[in-house]
Write a protein that holds these residues in place. Structure first.
Motif, mmCIF file in Angstrom:
data_model
loop_
_atom_site.group_PDB
_atom_site.id
_atom_site.type_symbol
_atom_site.label_atom_id
_atom_site.label_comp_id
_atom_site.label_asym_id
_atom_site.label_seq_id
_atom_site.Cartn_x
_atom_site.Cartn_y
_atom_site.Cartn_z
ATOM 1 N N PRO A 1 0.805 -1.235 0.000
ATOM 2 C CA PRO A 1 0.000 0.000 0.000
ATOM 3 C C PRO A 1 0.834 1.278 0.000
ATOM 4 O O PRO A 1 0.420 2.280 -0.601
ATOM 5 N N ILE A 2 2.000 1.259 0.664
ATOM 6 C CA ILE A 2 2.879 2.441 0.601
ATOM 7 C C ILE A 2 3.301 2.691 -0.844
ATOM 8 O O ILE A 2 3.303 3.825 -1.337
ATOM 9 N N GLY A 3 3.648 1.609 -1.557
ATOM 10 C CA GLY A 3 4.000 1.747 -2.971
ATOM 11 C C GLY A 3 2.835 2.255 -3.799
ATOM 12 O O GLY A 3 3.007 3.079 -4.704
ATOM 13 N N THR A 4 1.622 1.794 -3.467
ATOM 14 C CA THR A 4 0.431 2.246 -4.196
ATOM 15 C C THR A 4 0.166 3.726 -3.948
ATOM 16 O O THR A 4 -0.114 4.491 -4.885
ATOM 17 N N ALA A 5 0.249 4.152 -2.684
ATOM 18 C CA ALA A 5 0.024 5.563 -2.366
ATOM 19 C C ALA A 5 1.096 6.448 -2.999
ATOM 20 O O ALA A 5 0.797 7.532 -3.521
ATOM 21 N N SER A 6 2.345 5.976 -2.969
ATOM 22 C CA SER A 6 3.440 6.749 -3.589
ATOM 23 C C SER A 6 3.230 6.852 -5.097
ATOM 24 O O SER A 6 3.459 7.913 -5.699
ATOM 25 N N LEU A 7 2.800 5.757 -5.712
ATOM 26 C CA LEU A 7 2.480 5.777 -7.135
ATOM 27 C C LEU A 7 1.389 6.812 -7.417
ATOM 28 O O LEU A 7 1.489 7.605 -8.368
ATOM 29 N N GLY A 8 0.343 6.802 -6.591
ATOM 30 C CA GLY A 8 -0.730 7.769 -6.770
ATOM 31 C C GLY A 8 -0.236 9.195 -6.666
ATOM 32 O O GLY A 8 -0.629 10.069 -7.454
ATOM 33 N N PHE A 9 0.652 9.458 -5.705
ATOM 34 C CA PHE A 9 1.200 10.807 -5.526
ATOM 35 C C PHE A 9 1.986 11.229 -6.766
ATOM 36 O O PHE A 9 1.866 12.367 -7.235
ATOM 37 N N VAL A 10 2.781 10.305 -7.321
ATOM 38 C CA VAL A 10 3.553 10.613 -8.535
ATOM 39 C C VAL A 10 2.620 10.900 -9.705
ATOM 40 O O VAL A 10 2.842 11.839 -10.484
ATOM 41 N N LEU A 11 1.562 10.101 -9.838
ATOM 42 C CA LEU A 11 0.614 10.318 -10.937
ATOM 43 C C LEU A 11 -0.079 11.679 -10.813
ATOM 44 O O LEU A 11 -0.306 12.360 -11.819
#
Length: 875
Positions: free
Chosen positions: A152-162
């Motif tokens: 989930p940390i990777g998912t949230a970080s991905l979302g922030f980058v997007l």
């Protein structure tokens, strides 16, 4: 694309319309307009019942696939005892994605769930975490807690980058990943889904190629066969069905038939479970248990570092997949979508999902388009879908304990079939052979060396292919161009017979485009030698090789074979004589490396110098010019100015040798004019050097008389087209133009302004700057660059595309076509004096002196033909 195959191509039947014989663009426009109009018509008629029906259809399609996705992400054996809870967590994550789409998307009918593009990356991170913790003696609880925090940390970080990419409109960065590499990864997703689906059918984990040996067991093969066949049925239905409702209907019929067969054969659920057709019975998983899966005290935070590389790859691939999702939806709707704005929506939903222990997701293209075409464009569709997801999560019923495993596996195999077909079969006709090999290489590399290094390996192979293909394509073209100088009849005839006569061409011009680098320099050197007509002896090969820092260049000792030596004269012999002046237009050569600089241009200049040929290059960009001067391929700027002055000097004793250097000019026409002057100077008997002054930017001294400037210019442009009587008429042209003086760097006119006049240069020079120039960073400013190719305008310096010298006519094309100016024009150097002809003055001329008006029209026609022959972009 992953987007298209997430749950099958629900929308694919549109391509089977009766317009198949139409050209692609026409066909697509008709499809877009028809689907759009039909959807808009149905939108006005839908009821709440329609909303419920289409929402439930989306749920029926999505939920089995989400269970399959859970088995892909958590395919490590240690996760299997918690797979029911983990599957519900994937469904809850899809609820969050749908919430984000419903709240923030500009498309009210948008459908979003966990999707396939990020599956393998999530699975890779989960397996890395499991193997590391268990390998160090950790527990399964530690594995689950760590996995459900880091993913989930990777998912949230991905979302922030997007969100950042969308907000700052930086999505072009994704294009740096080659499409064949992405295709190889997506093909691997297809294979992985196929493998995971079979594993779900037989109830055994399959993570390596050797695990396919399970199917050698007759019992396992029997369990897998219905799933393989059911997936094939779903694939055929999704591609051939003429109604969008047939696929969800098929997904209901397949498990229903299973239970019908069980009933007819008098088998109970326990019998089917004991044989492996249904999952083992397990206690229900209440929603409260999902929270208890994570114990922050058991999280191994140090494993975040191990997952960073995989996360970076996931960012690129998921971003690329989401861009294609958005583009596909826009294309099918026939309406433009703001990709950056929609990417912010995708990023927001991923950020929300990560904060709530969820996983990566995006738009689901097929379901979004299905809902769009249904005409139910209400956000209530998304609300009902969310309600259904929450019901599944809260329900005590464990779907894996009652649903046929072969059916759940079939939904994954169906996705695998679709992706593999799309990226192995369909894509073949859209890629070059080498690009297709890159795709296959990436697919195999991911299998052999892992996902991260496999994708990196694919990128490297794509770069190698690009370099190799670039070296095979010639960037050299022989062009027929002349300067814009106005010559007297005598000098014009010299140029006609000596300079540009096809059987005795002393001035030749080439255009060089694209990058020139170590891989292409050898081929370019050979082509230039063939075109110029140069032959080399073996002794010259040795001498030039000693002067080169490379020992394996085209003319080094490694290439002294007789076949090569005999090949050059063969083509060169077709030339009747060697040229005296060679001009290379390098304005479109946007890059030059050190290897090509010395192994090609330096050696070519030395060969030309030994044969009395002067080699010129024109229009070099700042980076290219710096490279040539810093490697001593060209003279320094000051030395070059002195050399040019000496060459057009009256005193032949002052004329100096080029010392085997490449002489640079700011523009092509300046280089051609210089070559023409030298040729006329060398051939003219009696040496009328007053008309060949040392400053190459000046015109003939005959134009010094204001009374006869335009007469001289008109006469030498029209030549045989004008009589003595008409020349006398031109003497009376003064009332019809305005003589305007401009200071140096002052604008004569600007781009996108109204064309109220055309101009003729009477004194000085007029510069046309390049419209767009990529900023260049020069490493060492101590190496003097040519200041003549820069025009200071305000606080900026612009590179010059062309100069108009005395007699030059400019601005007439836009003037005659009555369109906005397509370029800028500035007075260069110390300023310029121009004759300005306005539309009003020409109208007066037409009424007062029609014969003179006809002469001016012929003049503009002749100027157009001269520029057309030179293939100029402006004027």
């Amino acid at each position: 694309m992953a987007t298209k195959a997430s749950y099958g191509s629900l929308a694919s039947n549109e391509s089977k319309s009766s317009s198949d014989q139409l050209p692609f663009l026409q066909k697509h426009e008709e499809q877009a307009s028809s689907s759009s109009s039909s959807a808009e018509g149905e939108e006005r008629r839908y009821t709440f019942l329609h909303i419920i029906i289409y929402a439930l259809i989306n749920v029926i399609i999505a939920v089995p696939g989400l269970y399959g996705y859970a088995s892909v992400i958590f395919n490590h054996p240690c996760f299997q005892q918690h797979i029911n809870a983990l599957s519900k967590l994937v469904i809850f994550s899809s609820f969050v994605h749908q919430l984000g789409m419903t709240l923030f998307s500009s498309l009210g009918f948008a459908i979003g769930t966990v999707q396939d593009a990020g599956l393998i990356f999530l699975s890779a991170m989960a397996n890395t975490i499991a193997d590391t913790i268990l390998g160090n003696g950790g527990t399964i609880e530690e594995v689950i807690s760590t996995t459900l925090v880091i993913l989930p940390i990777g998912t949230a970080s991905l979302g922030f980058v997007l969100v950042l990419l969308g907000k700052f409109r930086l999505l072009d960065i994704v294009s740096y990943l080659p499409m064949p590499v992405i295709g190889g990864y997506l093909a691997f997703i297809g294979y992985f889904c196929l493998q995971a689906g079979v594993a779900l059918c037989i109830g055994k984990p399959m993570t390596t190629l050797s695990d396919w040996s399970y199917l050698l067991d007759p019992h396992s093969l029997l369990l897998a066969l219905p799933g393989l066949l059911a997936a094939l049925v779903l694939t055929i239905v999704s591609r051939k069905a003429v109604n969008d409702a047939i696929l969800p209907l098929a997904m209901i019929i397949i498990p229903a038939l299973f239970f019908v067969v069980l009933s007819l054969c008098s088998f109970s659920l326990d019998d089917a479970r004991s044989y492996g057709w249904i999952g083992s019975e397990s206690p229900p998983v209440p929603a409260s248990e999902l929270i208890k899966l994570v114990d922050f005290k058991l999280v191994h935070w140090s494993l975040i570092k191990k997952c960073i590389g995989t996360w970076v790859g996931m960012v690129f691939v998921v971003t690329f997949a989401s861009c294609l999702d958005i583009a596909a939806v826009s294309m099918d709707m026939g309406k433009p979508l703001d990709t950056n704005a929609e990417m912010v929506t995708v990023g927001t939903s991923n950020f929300m999902s990560g904060l709530l222990f969820g996983f990566t997701g995006s738009y689901i293209f097929s379901q979004t388009i299905f809902t769009y075409r249904s005409g139910c464009h209400s956000r209530y569709v998304g609300v009902i879908i969310m309600g259904a997801y929450i019901f599944v999560v809260l329900s005590p019923i464990n779907l894996l304990s009652i649903a046929p495993l072969f059916f759940l596996g079939a939904t994954l195999i169906f996705i695998g079939y679709d992706l593999c077909w799309e990226w192995f079969i369909d894509i073949r006709g859209k890629l070059l052979f080498m690009e297709y090999l890159v795709l296959l290489t990436t697919f195999v590399a991911i299998q052999v060396i892992g996902m991260d290094f496999g994708i990196l390996f694919g990128v490297i192979i794509a770069l190698i292919d690009h370099v190799a293909s670039t070296t095979r394509v010639s960037s050299l073209q022989r062009v027929l161009k002349r300067s814009r100088a106005i010559w007297s009849d005598e000098h014009y005839q010299i140029l006609q017979m000596q300079g540009y006569h096809p059987n005795n061409q002393k001035i030749v011009c080439f255009q060089l485009s694209g990058p020139v680098f170590f891989g292409s320099s050898q081929k370019l050197m050979q082509e230039l030698m063939q075109e110029i007509g140069l032959t080399v002896s073996e002794q010259e090969v040795k001498i030039i090789a000693l002067a080169s820092p490379h020992t394996s260049t085209l003319h080094s000792g490694l290439r002294r074979d007789k076949k090569y030596m005999e090949r050059l004269p063969a083509k060169a012999s077709s030339r009747t004589s060697q040229p005296r002046y060679v001009v290379i237009d390098v304005a479109f050569m946007h890059s030059l490396d050190a290897s090509a600089c010395t192994s090609c241009f330096l050696q070519l200049a030395k060969l030309c110098e030994k044969r009395g040929i002067l080699l010129f290059a024109a229009g070099a960009l700042p980076r290219v010019e710096w490279m040539l001067r810093s490697h001593d391929v060209s003279l320094s700027y000051d030395e070059e100015v002195e050399w040019k002055k000496s060459m057009i000097s009256n005193d032949r004793d002052q004329q100096r040798n080029s010392n085997g250097k490449l002489i640079l000019f700011s523009t092509l026409f300046e280089a051609l004019e210089f070559s023409e002057r030298l040729l006329i100077q060398s051939i003219s008997k009696g040496g009328d050097h007053k008309s060949l002054r040392s400053d190459v930017s000046k015109m003939h001294s005959q134009l010094g008389s204001a009374r006869h400037k335009l007469t001289y210019i008109f006469a030498n442009i029209l030549r045989d087209e004008i009589s003595d009587h008409e020349k006398s008429l031109i003497d009376g042209i003064q009332p019809y133009y305005e003589e305007v003086t401009f200071r140096g760097n002052e604008a004569i006119f600007q781009k996108d302004t109204h064309p109220d006049a055309f101009f003729v240069v009477l004194k000085g020079e007029v510069a046309v700057p390049r419209d767009k120039i990529r900023p260049e960073r020069i490493v060492d400013s101590a190496k003097s660059l040519s200041s003549s190719n820069l025009l200071a305008i305000g606080d900026n310096s612009k590179s010059i595309e062309s100069f108009h010298k005395v007699g030059g006519i400019f601005g007439y094309c836009d003037f005659l076509l009555k369109r906005q100016r397509t370029f800028h024009a500035y007075a260069s150097g110390d300023g310029a004096v121009v004759a300005k002809f306005t539309s009003q003055s020409l109208e007066v001329m037409k009424n007062d002196d029609n014969a003179l008006y006809v002469i001016v029209q012929n003049l503009l026609l002749q100027a157009s033909l001269m520029d057309l022959a030179n293939c100029t972009c402006h004027n």
